[in-house]
Design a protein around this motif. Structure first.
Motif, PDB file in Angstrom:
ATOM      1  N   ILE A   1     100.558  83.029  24.813  1.00 45.54           N
ATOM      2  CA  ILE A   1      99.808  83.300  26.038  1.00 45.54           C
ATOM      3  C   ILE A   1      99.960  82.121  27.000  1.00 45.54           C
ATOM      4  N   PRO A   2     100.550  82.315  28.183  1.00 47.05           N
ATOM      5  CA  PRO A   2     100.716  81.212  29.138  1.00 47.05           C
ATOM      6  C   PRO A   2      99.375  80.604  29.533  1.00 47.05           C
ATOM      7  N   LEU A   3      99.424  79.334  29.914  1.00 44.39           N
ATOM      8  CA  LEU A   3      98.216  78.588  30.261  1.00 44.39           C
ATOM      9  C   LEU A   3      98.219  78.221  31.734  1.00 44.39           C
ATOM     10  N   VAL A   4      97.107  78.485  32.386  1.00 42.67           N
ATOM     11  CA  VAL A   4      96.884  78.083  33.772  1.00 42.67           C
ATOM     12  C   VAL A   4      95.700  77.122  33.777  1.00 42.67           C
ATOM     13  N   VAL A   5      95.914  75.938  34.319  1.00 41.60           N
ATOM     14  CA  VAL A   5      94.922  74.865  34.232  1.00 41.60           C
ATOM     15  C   VAL A   5      94.469  74.479  35.637  1.00 41.60           C
ATOM     16  N   ALA A   6      93.165  74.579  35.886  1.00 38.61           N
ATOM     17  CA  ALA A   6      92.581  74.162  37.159  1.00 38.61           C
ATOM     18  C   ALA A   6      91.958  72.778  36.951  1.00 38.61           C
ATOM     19  N   VAL A   7      92.487  71.788  37.662  1.00 40.85           N
ATOM     20  CA  VAL A   7      92.134  70.393  37.416  1.00 40.85           C
ATOM     21  C   VAL A   7      91.259  69.855  38.547  1.00 40.85           C
ATOM     22  N   ASP A   8      90.100  69.357  38.188  1.00 37.50           N
ATOM     23  CA  ASP A   8      89.222  68.648  39.127  1.00 37.50           C
ATOM     24  C   ASP A   8      88.351  67.733  38.276  1.00 37.50           C
ATOM     25  N   VAL A   9      88.925  66.613  37.844  1.00 34.72           N
ATOM     26  CA  VAL A   9      88.306  65.803  36.809  1.00 34.72           C
ATOM     27  C   VAL A   9      88.218  64.333  37.229  1.00 34.72           C
ATOM     28  N   PRO A  10      87.019  63.755  37.184  1.00 33.18           N
ATOM     29  CA  PRO A  10      86.857  62.345  37.553  1.00 33.18           C
ATOM     30  C   PRO A  10      87.151  61.373  36.423  1.00 33.18           C
TER      31      PRO A  10
END
Length: 493
Positions: free
Chosen positions: A337-346
């Protein structure tokens, strides 16, 4: 029970059946009508002593066989608490293990309905060996076929480890799960606790993370099972089912995500504005809420979503979130299953609690999971990606196939204020009035997304409204990146 009676019971209209009616009634509500074929219905235990020789019910307290869910074959078993308390003995265990083994051999998912008082004490070590047989079957099937455990009643002692070895656990409001029950806890520790407080759905849905889904009743558990299966392939050798492509609801992603990097927002609104039909099945929604994981579709194909949640602890990573993400990433990799990653990390959450709690070790699990994953992986940096968390959240440096970023995103070792105080320490001491100027200069020269794009850490800077179309194009280009097949198991974290 005769075969005729057994068939008649199973054929009853599901709407007339209520929770607690037993294993066959539950199966009739989960499976497609008349799809169930039972195996081992006449099986009896062989134990004697403690009155067991006078109690040899057909089936030995578990119904097992094969059926279908929305036309797809599954191996399925359901424990029946009304028969010997649903307790597991040698024969009971053999039926469960054979069900799992046959499903793995046939390449179809396994669904287990758990409602048991635990090991059959009267059978002694034979019952314990029976659990060992079941656990061995779970481990052998891991990463080969999806395994889903439904906890619809008590689950105590050794019985807890089979759900823990399976990929997903769905827990109803009436369920409980613990290694040692309230009476033992009271006797050993003096602590007075009831079953719900010890191992109820709130405990495992919010604190331990052992329950992936918490539902109100049997019917919701069956509905979640069907929805979950809809995203999953039959096995590691099959591709996930496809669905007609649907446009997402119209959402202004610029409004969903505030420009101010410190302003909270719900990343689930962003996800629903990008995926097919806005549908997103969140996994472990109430545990480690600073990381959101779950299944959706983009361009008609299943994707696994991993996203920092800015509305919870500002989206920082901690040890618990890292463990949550790591097993999900490994599951997706195991089943193509392909992975989509939403990044907003301090960054990672600092402090003695985290360091003493093993955040390094736990963070390494997520790092290892992403780095070793062979499925297509695409990241979108929304606002910021700082420090070690930038690396861990599927950066280009650990093998992401593509990293996109929105305008104004920042990528750096740390936030501008902290970095400037270190880099320009002497200048700020000598001319404190220049601090804001120096911070702005550091942000422009070292953190700006264009800097990352020029050095290749970001592949492309895209407008928020182009996020879905970019993901569709990249994922289409990667459809042949990996052929179905066994890659690795899905070891519990």
């Amino acid at each position: 029970m005769t075969e005729a009676t057994r068939t008649e019971t199973f054929a009853l209209d599901a709407t007339a059946l209520q929770p607690g009616d037993g294993a066959r009634a539950r199966l009739s509500r989960l499976l497609d009508p008349r799809s169930f074929v039972e195996l081992g219905s006449a099986r009896q235990h062989r134990a004697s002593g403690f009155g067991l020789e006078r109690q040899r019910p057909d089936g030995d307290g578990v119904v097992a066989g094969t059926g279908a869910v929305e036309g797809r074959s599954v191996g399925v078993y359901a424990q029946d608490r009304r028969v010997l308390g649903g307790s597991l003995g040698e024969a009971h265990a053999d039926k469960v293990a054979r069900c799992i083994e046959q499903a793995a051999r046939g390449g179809v998912p396994v669904i287990g309905i758990n409602d048991s008082g635990g090991a059959r004490i009267q059978e002694g070590v034979a019952a314990l060996d029976g659990y060992g047989r079941v656990f061995t079957a779970n481990v052998a099937a891991s990463g080969r076929v999806p395994q889903i455990a439904l906890l619809l009643g008590p689950c105590a002692g050794g019985a807890t480890y089979s759900p823990a070895l399976m990929d997903f656990t769905i827990m109803s409001d009436e369920a409980s799960m613990f290694l040692t029950g309230p009476r033992v806890v009271k006797a050993v520790t003096g602590e007075d606790v009831d079953a719900r407080s010890l191992g109820g759905p709130e405990v495992h849905g919010e604190r331990s993370g052992s329950a992936h889904f918490v539902v109100d009743d049997d019917e919701q558990a069956f509905a979640v099972t069907r929805e979950l299966l809809g995203y999953l392939p039959d096995s590691a050798w099959a591709r996930p089912t496809e669905a007609p492509v649907e446009d997402p609801p119209e959402v202004d992603l610029r409004e969903v995500v505030p420009e101010d990097g410190r302003s909270p927002y719900d990343v689930r609104h962003l996800i629903r504005g990008v995926v097919d039909g806005g549908r997103f099945l969140e996994v472990q929604a109430h545990w480690a809420q600073n990381l959101v994981i779950g299944f959706s579709r983009i361009d008609g194909r299943t994707v696994g979503i991993v996203a920092n949640q800015a509305r919870w602890l500002a989206g920082v990573l901690d040890g618990t979130a890292a463990e949550k993400g790591a097993r999900f990433v490994r599951f997706c990799d195991a089943f193509g299953i392909p992975l989509v990653v939403a990044v907003d990390v301090p960054g990672f959450l600092p402090g003695t609690t985290q360091e003493h709690g093993g955040v390094i070790r736990k963070g390494a699990k997520l790092l290892h999971a992403f780095t070793s994953a062979t499925v297509p992986r695409v990241s979108v940096v929304l606002r910021k990606a700082f420090g070690g968390a930038y690396i861990v959240m599927n950066s280009r440096s650990i093998g992401a196939d593509a990293v996109l970023a929105w305008p104004g995103a920042e990528l750096a070792v740390m936030g501008a204020e902290g970095a400037a105080d270190i880099v320009f320490r002497r200048a700020i001491v000598e001319e404190p009035e220049r601090r804001d100027e120096l911070i702005a200069g550091y942000r422009r020269d070292a953190m700006d997304v264009d800097v990352a794009a020029r050095r290749g850490s970001v592949d492309e800077v895209i407008a928020p409204e182009d996020t879905r179309s970019a993901l569709v194009a990249i994922l289409r280009s990667l459809r042949g990146a990996r052929q179905p097949g066994f890659v690795h198991d899905n070891m519990p974290q």
